[in-house]
Every structure is written in structure tokens, then in C-alpha cells.
Design a protein around this motif. Structure first.
Motif, PDB file in Angstrom:
ATOM      1  N   ILE A  63       0.839  -1.207   0.000  1.00  0.00           N
ATOM      2  CA  ILE A  63       0.000   0.000   0.000  1.00  0.00           C
ATOM      3  C   ILE A  63       0.877   1.261   0.000  1.00  0.00           C
ATOM      4  O   ILE A  63       0.517   2.281  -0.586  1.00  0.00           O
ATOM      5  CB  ILE A  63      -1.001  -0.008   1.191  1.00  0.00           C
ATOM      6  N   LEU A 145       2.500  -5.395   6.248  1.00  0.00           N
ATOM      7  CA  LEU A 145       1.125  -5.891   6.195  1.00  0.00           C
ATOM      8  C   LEU A 145       1.187  -7.389   6.443  1.00  0.00           C
ATOM      9  O   LEU A 145       2.109  -8.065   5.975  1.00  0.00           O
ATOM     10  CB  LEU A 145       0.485  -5.619   4.834  1.00  0.00           C
ATOM     11  N   GLU A 149      -3.865  -9.865   4.721  1.00  0.00           N
ATOM     12  CA  GLU A 149      -4.425  -8.521   4.866  1.00  0.00           C
ATOM     13  C   GLU A 149      -4.632  -7.914   3.475  1.00  0.00           C
ATOM     14  O   GLU A 149      -3.694  -7.843   2.678  1.00  0.00           O
ATOM     15  CB  GLU A 149      -3.447  -7.654   5.680  1.00  0.00           C
ATOM     16  N   TRP A 151      -5.615  -4.648   1.020  1.00  0.00           N
ATOM     17  CA  TRP A 151      -5.362  -3.209   1.132  1.00  0.00           C
ATOM     18  C   TRP A 151      -5.857  -2.498  -0.124  1.00  0.00           C
ATOM     19  O   TRP A 151      -6.011  -3.126  -1.186  1.00  0.00           O
ATOM     20  CB  TRP A 151      -3.854  -2.935   1.299  1.00  0.00           C
ATOM     21  N   THR A 171      -7.228  -1.051   4.951  1.00  0.00           N
ATOM     22  CA  THR A 171      -6.765  -2.443   5.036  1.00  0.00           C
ATOM     23  C   THR A 171      -7.870  -3.251   5.710  1.00  0.00           C
ATOM     24  O   THR A 171      -8.564  -2.742   6.604  1.00  0.00           O
ATOM     25  CB  THR A 171      -5.469  -2.603   5.862  1.00  0.00           C
ATOM     26  N   ALA A 251      -9.983  -3.574  -1.287  1.00  0.00           N
ATOM     27  CA  ALA A 251      -9.216  -4.192  -0.185  1.00  0.00           C
ATOM     28  C   ALA A 251      -9.769  -5.582   0.111  1.00  0.00           C
ATOM     29  O   ALA A 251      -9.011  -6.537   0.357  1.00  0.00           O
ATOM     30  CB  ALA A 251      -9.282  -3.300   1.055  1.00  0.00           C
TER      31      ALA A 251
END
Ligand SMILES: Cc1cc2nc3c(=O)[nH]c(=O)nc-3n(C[C@H](O)[C@H](O)[C@H](O)COP(=O)(O)OP(=O)(O)OC[C@H]3O[C@@H](n4cnc5c(N)ncnc54)[C@H](O)[C@@H]3O)c2cc1C
Length: 264
Positions: A63, A145, A149, A151, A171, A251
């Protein structure tokens, strides 16, 4: 002075008239990027282009790399630095937004001391930070991250390379098809980037368009962005609301198709 990409325009317009300029360019080690199991440590003089093109950052904190690509034009990113952008603290800037979203730590140093400031305490107001006059930013430490996860970074600017009217970073984590973690932050809608606690409304829910819409509306309802020559405050809020829906969907999509980001 870092890359001079904000300071020199300010000096041209006589909005800043420093008596002395100290160029940080030749300070050894200030542009290093280091990875650990849990974090990414970036020297304040790391160029934005260096961050954008770093394969290690793309893996550990994608990200950040993605948001960096939205800063101005590549000629500016070639000289502009992460430390300069965070110290300058423009409320529409991309790097302060990511630092806040991920609650990065801003490590600052004076001649006789060093301290680490959480991003949530660093940005005080437009162009105002918690930096003391005697301090410089040494490094910015961001968490990696975690694997799984998702994002997203979304922004809207009138022209390519302009500061965005609003930006949204999110996120999310899903466990068993339901949200088990969510963070949401915005730029361009207040005097500093802001974290929106409304993201917590996702927790325990299953992804759906209706949910993104409800969270986006709730997250932006109380925002009162200022009007300026670029947009009215209402327009900025509407843009932020729309970008939030897009960011939550993107995300979530990434979380559902996530790749492993373990140290490497
Ligand atoms: C045409 C144009 C378009 C732009 N568009 C965008 C955009 O879309 N998004 C965006 O985010 N930015 C944008 N910028 C700004 C750009 O990203 C700059 O890189 C950024 O604001 C910081 O510049 P710099 O690193 O060169 O720092 P400088 O300009 O050298 O310094 C900026 C300020 O930070 C202080 N400073 C610098 N380094 C440190 C340090 N290590 N510790 C303490 N204080 C420090 C300086 O004293 C100064 O006050 C744009 C700039 C231009 C000229």
C-alpha cells in the motif's frame, strides 16, 4: 532541506525565508531501507521513486508503494523524500496518510536525544507537526502488512500529478468469510489526514456492496472539509464517500486473494 520539492517553491513565493539551509543529502545512511520480520524501516532521505520501485517494499508494504506512485510526477518523486513529505505535513499528501493508517513510528533525532513519535501524535495541523525545531526525522518505521491482509489506496485529482482532492486508504482482514480487522484513513478532508473509527462497523460482517455503502456514508457524514479554489467542502466529502466504497471493495478483493508477505 531534503529534495527541495516543497521547500524551494515555498522560498520562491517568500512563504519561507530561512536564514540557513542545511542539505541532508550527504548525511550517511539516511536513505537506507531495512526489513525485519515485522517492520520496514525507511531512512528519511529515501527518495519517493526509490520507495515506489523497491521490490522489498512492494512485498512487505504494498500500500505504501502504491500510494507513492500517486505523488506528483516522477520527476518530483525522483527528488522528493519520505522524510520531507512527512515533515511538510500537507493534509492532502499521500505519505502522511499511509503513515497514519498504519500507525507508523516517526523516529526523530536532535543533537543530544532521539525519540519515536507515533504517527497519530505526529500530525498536528496543516503543515504543523510534533517536530521540535532542533529535531530532524531520521527514519520512518512502518509495520509489514500481514499475510491475508487486503489493502487499497484510492484518490481523485483533477489532473494527473496534482494534489488529490481526497484520498482513501484501507486495510481489511477476513476470517471465515467475515471481517476480523479493518482500518480506514482519509486525506484532503481535514487539517491533517484522519483515521475513521467507522471501519469497526465492518467487524463480524460479511462483505457486501450495501455494507461498503453504509460504512462509507457513516465514515464521511461528520466530515467538514474546507472549500477552496479546487473544490467545495461538500464535493470533497462526496468524493471521499465514493472513494471509500471503492477502497473497501478493492481491499476485500485483495484479502480474498492474498499472497504471503512473510519476511524476505
Ligand atoms: C508540482 C508539485 C506537485 C506535487 N504534488 C504532490 C502530490 O500530489 N502529493 C504529495 O504528497 N506531494 C506533492 N508534492 C510535494 C512533494 O511530494 C515533495 O516531495 C514533498 O512535499 C517533500 O519534498 P522534499 O522531500 O523534497 O522535502 P523539502 O522540500 O526539502 O522539505 C520540505 C520540508 O520538510 C523539512 N524536512 C525535510 N526533510 C526533513 C527531515 N528529514 N527532518 C525534518 N524536517 C525535514 C524541510 O525543512 C521543509 O520544511 C508536489 C510538489 C510539487 C513541486
Amino acid at each position: 532541506m531534503a529534495g527541495g520539492q516543497s521547500l524551494v517553491p515555498l522560498m520562491n513565493m517568500r512563504l519561507a525565508t530561512p536564514r540557513h539551509l542545511i542539505d541532508l543529502k550527504n548525511v550517511a545512511g539516511l536513505s537506507d531501507i531495512a526489513m525485519s520480520e515485522t517492520s520496514v524501516t525507511i531512512g528519511s532521505m529515501a527518495r519517493q521513486r526509490q520507495i515506489e520501485l523497491s521490490p522489498a517494499i512492494r512485498r512487505a508494504c504494498p500500500i505504501l508503494a502504491e500510494a507513492t506512485t500517486h505523488i506528483a510526477h516522477f520527476q518530483i518523486r525522483q527528488r522528493g523524500t519520505i522524510g520531507g513529505s512527512i515533515a511538510h505535513a500537507d493534509p492532502a499528501a499521500e505519505l502522511p496518510l499511509i503513515a497514519l493508517l498504519l500507525d507508523a513510528r516517526i523516529v526523530v533525532r536532535a543533537a543530544d536525544r532521539k525519540r519515536s513519535i507515533p504517527a497519530r501524535d505526529f500530525f498536528v495541523s496543516t503543515f504543523v507537526t510534533a517536530l521540535d525545531e532542533s529535531e530532524v526525522i531520521e527514519t520512518v518505521v512502518l509495520p509489514r502488512l500481514s499475510s491475508g491482509e487486503g489493502w487499497a489506496f484510492e484518490e481523485f485529482a483533477r489532473r494527473h500529478g496534482d494534489f488529490a482532492l481526497a484520498g482513501v486508504a484501507a486495510t481489511v482482514t477476513l476470517t471465515g468469510g467475515r471481517y476480523s480487522g479493518a482500518r480506514l484513513a482519509m486525506s484532503g478532508v481535514a487539517a491533517t489526514p484522519v483515521v475513521l473509527p467507522m471501519a469497526e462497523r465492518l467487524l463480524g460482517e460479511e462483505p457486501s456492496r450495501a455494507l461498503y455503502r453504509a460504512v462509507a456514508a457513516a465514515a464521511t457524514a461528520d466530515l467538514t472539509p474546507e472549500s477552496d479554489i479546487h473544490a467545495t467542502g461538500e464535493d470533497r466529502r462526496d468524493i471521499a464517500c465514493h472513494l471509500t466504497e471503492i477502497a473497501l471493495a478493492a481491499a476485500t478483493e485483495r484479502a480474498l486473494h492474498s499472497t504471503d508477505r512473510s519476511a524476505g
